[in-house]
Design a protein around this motif. Structure first.
Motif, short mmCIF file in Angstrom:
data_model
loop_
_atom_site.label_atom_id
_atom_site.label_comp_id
_atom_site.label_asym_id
_atom_site.label_seq_id
_atom_site.Cartn_x
_atom_site.Cartn_y
_atom_site.Cartn_z
N ARG A 185 50.45 -7.99 16.64
CA ARG A 185 49.49 -6.98 17.07
C ARG A 185 48.67 -7.52 18.23
NH1 ARG A 185 46.80 -5.81 11.14
NH2 ARG A 185 48.73 -5.35 9.99
N THR A 186 48.46 -6.68 19.23
CA THR A 186 47.64 -7.06 20.37
C THR A 186 46.16 -6.91 20.03
OG1 THR A 186 47.59 -4.84 21.33
CG2 THR A 186 49.42 -6.28 21.97
N TYR A 204 42.98 0.40 18.82
CA TYR A 204 43.58 -0.08 20.07
C TYR A 204 44.62 -1.19 19.87
CZ TYR A 204 40.25 2.76 22.67
OH TYR A 204 39.52 3.80 23.17
N GLU A 205 44.92 -1.53 18.65
CA GLU A 205 46.01 -2.48 18.44
C GLU A 205 47.34 -1.85 18.84
OE1 GLU A 205 44.61 -5.40 14.78
OE2 GLU A 205 45.89 -3.68 14.35
N GLU A 206 48.20 -2.65 19.45
CA GLU A 206 49.56 -2.22 19.76
C GLU A 206 50.53 -3.21 19.14
OE1 GLU A 206 49.94 -1.94 24.00
OE2 GLU A 206 48.94 0.02 24.10
N ARG A 207 51.68 -2.72 18.72
CA ARG A 207 52.71 -3.59 18.15
C ARG A 207 53.62 -4.10 19.26
NH1 ARG A 207 49.41 -2.13 15.15
NH2 ARG A 207 49.57 -1.49 12.97
N LYS A 208 53.95 -5.38 19.20
CA LYS A 208 54.91 -5.97 20.11
C LYS A 208 56.08 -6.52 19.29
CE LYS A 208 52.29 -5.22 23.67
NZ LYS A 208 52.61 -4.16 24.65
N TRP A 220 52.49 -8.94 28.03
CA TRP A 220 51.12 -8.77 27.54
C TRP A 220 50.25 -9.95 27.97
CZ3 TRP A 220 47.60 -5.57 25.89
CH2 TRP A 220 46.52 -6.03 25.15
#
Length: 297
Positions: free
Chosen positions: A124-125, A182-186, A195
């Motif tokens: 997670r970002t 605002y978390e994004e999955r990578k 990122w």
């Protein structure tokens, strides 16, 4: 407060008195406020890394700044494992402890001990805002504690905040990050590299964090704002993985966003487990066993 009393953290419930102690803060009227005045604070990550490396070198460890590509069983009797780096060098050893964070799920580090599998980690970002303030503002806020606030404002669901810190560039900064918003999955190595390369986080999130903080500290004078990004790795159980995959091959993975503050103990447990085969903790070892998922590499 029950955990506080059990563990002897000496935290205080200041729900009814926080306005007198921290008059510069603007918290929700219905907030429950706990203050750990003793043995609380923040960790300087640069100093922490330096301390760890210094301690390791004092025990005759050699620190090599290389990127590992894979780990292979050795074909020689003199050692058990070959650690292969991206530049082509091979490091030889009897034991391996993989503590590579989210990258452990994105590189073929385990295919000789867990074929076609990788650690089950969700990456997670996290976006970070740095608010540059004057030395005068830093002095005004010198009594500000580190904060963890589980209250929404605007599009942010909660924040962590560090007090004013003087950085190597000579400026004073307030650093804050967000919760799950605002978390994004990578999911790929390419996505993670992009990122980190952009070094700015999500601009919209940076702006929202600034709004949140200016609401938290009315009257704050900010000279400039910058953003950054990091990545946290999460396990299905929310416990870290501290485990041995096979004899002489261990892992310390899945910090779940809490790795820095727990790194000394995580490292101690993992090292004892891999080197001595011992488990020295009141936490049951079974709770921290690694969980695998099919590899997409």
């Amino acid at each position: 407060m029950e955990v506080n009393q059990k563990c002897g953290f000496e935290a205080q419930d200041i729900t009814n008195s926080w306005k007198n102690i921290f008059p510069f803060l603007h918290l929700p009227d219905n907030a429950s406020v706990v203050w750990q005045n003793v043995n609380g604070g923040h960790i300087n990550p640069r100093n922490l890394v330096t301390a760890h490396q210094t301690a390791a070198q004092m025990c005759d460890a050699q620190i090599l700044h290389k990127i590992v590509s894979t780990v292979l069983p050795s074909k020689c009797d003199t050692h058990k494992w070959d650690v292969v780096t991206e530049c082509g060098s091979v490091l030889q050893g009897h034991r391996v402890l993989v503590a590579a964070g989210g990258f452990a799920a994105l590189k073929p580090l385990f295919h000789h001990v867990a074929p076609q599998m990788v650690p089950d980690l969700e990456l997670r970002t996290q976006t970070i805002s740095y608010l540059c303030i004057s030395a005068e503002e830093a002095q005004r806020l010198k009594l500000m504690p580190s904060l963890i606030i589980n209250a929404p404002h605007g599009n942010i669901d909660g924040v962590y905040v560090l007090p004013p810190i003087k950085y190597p560039d000579g400026n004073w900064y307030l650093k804050l990050g967000h919760g799950r918003a605002y978390e994004e999955r990578k999911t790929t190595l390419c996505e993670v590299r992009e990122w980190y390369i952009q070094q700015s986080g999500l601009p919209e999130c940076v702006d929202e964090l600034v709004k949140y903080f200016c609401h938290l500290l009315p009257g704050l004078t900010v000279e400039k704002v910058s953003g950054d990004g990091c990545l946290t790795s999460h396990t299905p159980t929310s416990y870290p993985y501290i485990d041995t995959v096979t004899d002489g091959f261990g892992v310390a993975l899945g910090g779940n966003g809490c790795a820095a503050k727990a790194c000394d103990e995580v490292g101690r447990l993992a090292a004892r487990l891999v080197v001595l085969g011992e488990w020295e903790s009141e936490v049951p070892k079974e709770c921290l066993k690694i969980i695998w998922k099919p590899s997409q590499l």
